[in-house]
Design a protein around this motif. Structure first.
Motif, PDB file in Angstrom:
ATOM      1  N   LEU A 108      82.364 122.772  31.932  1.00 46.89           N
ATOM      2  CA  LEU A 108      81.136 122.255  32.075  1.00 46.89           C
ATOM      3  C   LEU A 108      80.473 121.525  30.819  1.00 46.89           C
ATOM      4  O   LEU A 108      79.647 120.708  31.005  1.00 46.89           O
ATOM      5  CB  LEU A 108      80.401 123.508  32.546  1.00 46.89           C
ATOM      6  N   ARG A 109      80.582 122.452  29.895  1.00 44.56           N
ATOM      7  CA  ARG A 109      80.188 121.699  28.481  1.00 44.56           C
ATOM      8  C   ARG A 109      80.768 120.382  28.248  1.00 44.56           C
ATOM      9  O   ARG A 109      80.143 119.536  27.605  1.00 44.56           O
ATOM     10  CB  ARG A 109      80.290 122.881  27.289  1.00 44.56           C
ATOM     11  N   LYS A 110      82.110 120.306  28.619  1.00 48.26           N
ATOM     12  CA  LYS A 110      82.835 119.062  28.092  1.00 48.26           C
ATOM     13  C   LYS A 110      81.995 117.748  29.055  1.00 48.26           C
ATOM     14  O   LYS A 110      81.785 116.683  28.542  1.00 48.26           O
ATOM     15  CB  LYS A 110      84.010 119.009  28.323  1.00 48.26           C
ATOM     16  N   ILE A 111      81.720 118.198  30.328  1.00 50.82           N
ATOM     17  CA  ILE A 111      81.165 117.261  31.479  1.00 50.82           C
ATOM     18  C   ILE A 111      79.666 116.755  30.734  1.00 50.82           C
ATOM     19  O   ILE A 111      79.290 115.735  30.738  1.00 50.82           O
ATOM     20  CB  ILE A 111      81.180 117.850  32.623  1.00 50.82           C
ATOM     21  N   GLU A 166      82.587 135.771  49.155  1.00 45.27           N
ATOM     22  CA  GLU A 166      83.070 134.599  48.523  1.00 45.27           C
ATOM     23  C   GLU A 166      83.494 133.331  49.125  1.00 45.27           C
ATOM     24  O   GLU A 166      83.481 132.184  48.590  1.00 45.27           O
ATOM     25  CB  GLU A 166      84.336 135.130  47.734  1.00 45.27           C
ATOM     26  N   GLU A 167      83.936 133.721  50.343  1.00 49.75           N
ATOM     27  CA  GLU A 167      84.123 132.467  51.419  1.00 49.75           C
ATOM     28  C   GLU A 167      82.901 131.440  51.572  1.00 49.75           C
ATOM     29  O   GLU A 167      82.909 130.476  51.492  1.00 49.75           O
ATOM     30  CB  GLU A 167      84.623 133.255  52.592  1.00 49.75           C
ATOM     31  N   ASN A 168      81.687 132.369  51.654  1.00 47.70           N
ATOM     32  CA  ASN A 168      80.460 131.623  51.773  1.00 47.70           C
ATOM     33  C   ASN A 168      80.059 130.900  50.517  1.00 47.70           C
ATOM     34  O   ASN A 168      79.724 129.711  50.526  1.00 47.70           O
ATOM     35  CB  ASN A 168      79.292 132.451  52.298  1.00 47.70           C
ATOM     36  N   PHE A 169      80.472 131.359  49.303  1.00 49.63           N
ATOM     37  CA  PHE A 169      80.061 130.858  48.135  1.00 49.63           C
ATOM     38  C   PHE A 169      81.121 129.471  48.136  1.00 49.63           C
ATOM     39  O   PHE A 169      80.574 128.246  47.485  1.00 49.63           O
ATOM     40  CB  PHE A 169      80.570 131.690  46.913  1.00 49.63           C
ATOM     41  N   ARG A 170      82.183 129.600  48.417  1.00 43.94           N
ATOM     42  CA  ARG A 170      83.167 128.382  48.455  1.00 43.94           C
ATOM     43  C   ARG A 170      82.503 127.254  49.124  1.00 43.94           C
ATOM     44  O   ARG A 170      82.474 126.224  48.868  1.00 43.94           O
ATOM     45  CB  ARG A 170      84.474 128.837  48.875  1.00 43.94           C
ATOM     46  N   THR A 171      82.134 127.593  50.547  1.00 43.83           N
ATOM     47  CA  THR A 171      81.654 126.828  51.252  1.00 43.83           C
ATOM     48  C   THR A 171      80.616 126.016  50.610  1.00 43.83           C
ATOM     49  O   THR A 171      80.340 124.790  50.795  1.00 43.83           O
ATOM     50  CB  THR A 171      81.282 127.285  52.705  1.00 43.83           C
ATOM     51  N   ILE A 172      79.340 126.751  50.176  1.00 46.13           N
ATOM     52  CA  ILE A 172      78.318 126.122  49.380  1.00 46.13           C
ATOM     53  C   ILE A 172      78.716 125.453  48.450  1.00 46.13           C
ATOM     54  O   ILE A 172      78.101 124.204  48.287  1.00 46.13           O
ATOM     55  CB  ILE A 172      77.528 127.147  48.882  1.00 46.13           C
ATOM     56  N   MET A 173      79.607 125.533  47.498  1.00 50.48           N
ATOM     57  CA  MET A 173      80.136 124.828  46.284  1.00 50.48           C
ATOM     58  C   MET A 173      80.747 123.421  46.969  1.00 50.48           C
ATOM     59  O   MET A 173      80.641 122.317  46.540  1.00 50.48           O
ATOM     60  CB  MET A 173      81.003 125.556  45.602  1.00 50.48           C
ATOM     61  N   LYS A 174      81.512 123.549  48.090  1.00 49.99           N
ATOM     62  CA  LYS A 174      82.301 122.389  48.496  1.00 49.99           C
ATOM     63  C   LYS A 174      81.340 121.444  49.297  1.00 49.99           C
ATOM     64  O   LYS A 174      81.270 120.421  49.015  1.00 49.99           O
ATOM     65  CB  LYS A 174      83.224 122.843  49.464  1.00 49.99           C
ATOM     66  N   GLU A 175      80.037 121.960  49.769  1.00 45.85           N
ATOM     67  CA  GLU A 175      79.170 121.187  50.639  1.00 45.85           C
ATOM     68  C   GLU A 175      78.399 120.406  49.497  1.00 45.85           C
ATOM     69  O   GLU A 175      77.874 119.267  49.633  1.00 45.85           O
ATOM     70  CB  GLU A 175      78.259 121.933  51.424  1.00 45.85           C
ATOM     71  N   LYS A 190      81.690 113.046  39.028  1.00 46.52           N
ATOM     72  CA  LYS A 190      82.363 113.924  38.172  1.00 46.52           C
ATOM     73  C   LYS A 190      82.129 115.506  38.320  1.00 46.52           C
ATOM     74  O   LYS A 190      82.831 116.378  38.157  1.00 46.52           O
ATOM     75  CB  LYS A 190      81.981 113.369  36.425  1.00 46.52           C
ATOM     76  N   ILE A 191      80.700 115.629  38.566  1.00 45.93           N
ATOM     77  CA  ILE A 191      80.217 116.997  38.625  1.00 45.93           C
ATOM     78  C   ILE A 191      80.794 117.482  39.963  1.00 45.93           C
ATOM     79  O   ILE A 191      81.207 118.747  40.105  1.00 45.93           O
ATOM     80  CB  ILE A 191      78.516 116.986  38.550  1.00 45.93           C
ATOM     81  N   ALA A 192      81.046 116.757  40.991  1.00 46.21           N
ATOM     82  CA  ALA A 192      81.553 117.008  42.297  1.00 46.21           C
ATOM     83  C   ALA A 192      82.984 117.440  42.200  1.00 46.21           C
ATOM     84  O   ALA A 192      83.292 118.501  42.893  1.00 46.21           O
ATOM     85  CB  ALA A 192      81.360 115.820  43.291  1.00 46.21           C
ATOM     86  N   ASP A 193      83.804 116.877  41.589  1.00 43.25           N
ATOM     87  CA  ASP A 193      84.988 117.155  41.277  1.00 43.25           C
ATOM     88  C   ASP A 193      85.008 118.691  40.454  1.00 43.25           C
ATOM     89  O   ASP A 193      85.938 119.308  40.857  1.00 43.25           O
ATOM     90  CB  ASP A 193      85.735 116.313  40.220  1.00 43.25           C
ATOM     91  N   PHE A 194      84.187 118.665  39.708  1.00 46.12           N
ATOM     92  CA  PHE A 194      84.205 120.049  38.812  1.00 46.12           C
ATOM     93  C   PHE A 194      83.806 121.280  39.851  1.00 46.12           C
ATOM     94  O   PHE A 194      84.246 122.417  39.742  1.00 46.12           O
ATOM     95  CB  PHE A 194      82.941 119.885  37.820  1.00 46.12           C
ATOM     96  N   LEU A 195      82.856 120.959  40.831  1.00 43.67           N
ATOM     97  CA  LEU A 195      82.389 121.891  41.999  1.00 43.67           C
ATOM     98  C   LEU A 195      83.657 122.185  42.740  1.00 43.67           C
ATOM     99  O   LEU A 195      83.670 123.230  43.231  1.00 43.67           O
ATOM    100  CB  LEU A 195      81.284 121.412  42.596  1.00 43.67           C
TER     101      LEU A 195
END
Length: 314
Positions: A270-273, A157-166, A245-250
């Protein structure tokens, strides 16, 4: 300092107990009980039961084959050759081939004493019962690996967080100092975690499934999508408002990666975006069009990512 593993300790205690019992009962070939115990120590309880059944049946078959072959051909080395050539395929046919070594120990006892009597039969069955039974008894203890599974879960989960943030950083700034090591780590972590989860299932005799295994399988499916979207985002030549906008979502999504299931909330976002981006002014250049198309592809992949989690039942 050398660390002694729990299997080593179990094996040592098991060998001591089995040989002690065999000697105490005055059995011939008492060390054979220790050998059978060593061969019976397995990494899970289910494997231990399967192994015990295979070895005990193979040993009984070994006695039958030994009696027949030595009766027909005598106690000679070439008799052992013929016995082995016939015995191994028969064990494979019976699906108990893992018991060959144990069975051959019994066969060699018969070859040594050169006589098949009731006393010999009782002795060998007793050796088998003590050796294999002690192995089963030792395998009743298995360390709890829940903490190890939780550690894998947290790291993934920590790695997933890092990937999303990057990904969010790249969408906003069109540059990143990320070396991508989490992408390489995560695949190995998931494979190791699934193997450990399977062991956890096999240590529970009445359980055929495991919530951790299903969890890691779910993360594996999600990670395959991440492996596709990372190179997709890297093709963007510059930042656009829709990307921010997508970056804020991520970023928001990265802060909510956990075992619980809140995917429905992010699916709605996601659908609203997606609808908002569709309503924005059309691209004016080919480059803008290609960036917009890439972002839509990315949104579709992220929707699949969230649907995988949405279907997961913790």
């Amino acid at each position: 300092m050398v660390k002694i593993g729990y299997r080593t300790v179990k094996t040592a205690i098991g060998v001591f107990v089995s040989i002690f019992l065999a000697q105490w009962l005055g059995l011939t070939f008492p060390t054979a009980a220790g050998i059978l115990t060593i061969l019976s120590i397995q990494i899970t309880r289910k494997r231990s039961l399967k192994n015990a059944y295979a070895r005990f049946l193979a040993c009984l078959l070994g006695l039958v084959f030994g009696f027949l072959f030595f009766k027909l051909f005598g106690y000679h080395p070439w008799s052992l050759l013929l016995l082995t050539l016939c015995f191994v395929p028969f064990l494979v046919k019976c699906r108990v081939q893992e018991g060959f070594v144990s069975a051959f120990v019994i066969v060699l006892h018969l070859y040594t004493v050169k006589t098949f009597t009731l006393a010999f039969l009782v002795n060998e069955v007793s050796i088998m019962g003590i050796g294999i039974g002690t192995g089963l008894l030792m395998n009743l203890y298995m360390p709890n690996i829940e903490r190890d599974l939780q550690t894998y879960q947290q790291k993934i989960e920590e790695n997933f967080r890092t990937i999303m943030k990057e990904l969010a950083v790249y969408l906003k700034n069109h540059e990143s100092m990320w070396d991508g090591k989490e992408m390489l780590e995560t695949s190995d972590l998931i494979n190791q975690a699934k193997s450990l989860a399977i062991r956890n299932v096999e240590n529970h005799l009445l359980r055929n499934t495991d919530r951790y295994y299903h969890y890691f399988q779910m993360r594996e499916e999600q990670f395959k999508l991440l492996e596709r979207v990372v190179p997709l985002i890297s093709t963007l030549s510059y930042s656009v408002p829709q990307g921010e906008k997508i970056a804020d979502f991520l970023e928001h999504l990265s802060e909510n990666i956990h075992p619980g299931n809140t995917a429905h909330i992010f699916l709605d976002q996601l659908r609203k975006i997606t609808e908002e981006i569709k309503k924005t002014e059309l691209p004016k250049t080919r480059e803008e069009f290609e960036i917009r198309a890439t972002l839509f592809d990315f949104l579709r992949e992220m929707e699949r990512y969230l649907l995988i989690k949405h279907k997961f039942r913790p």
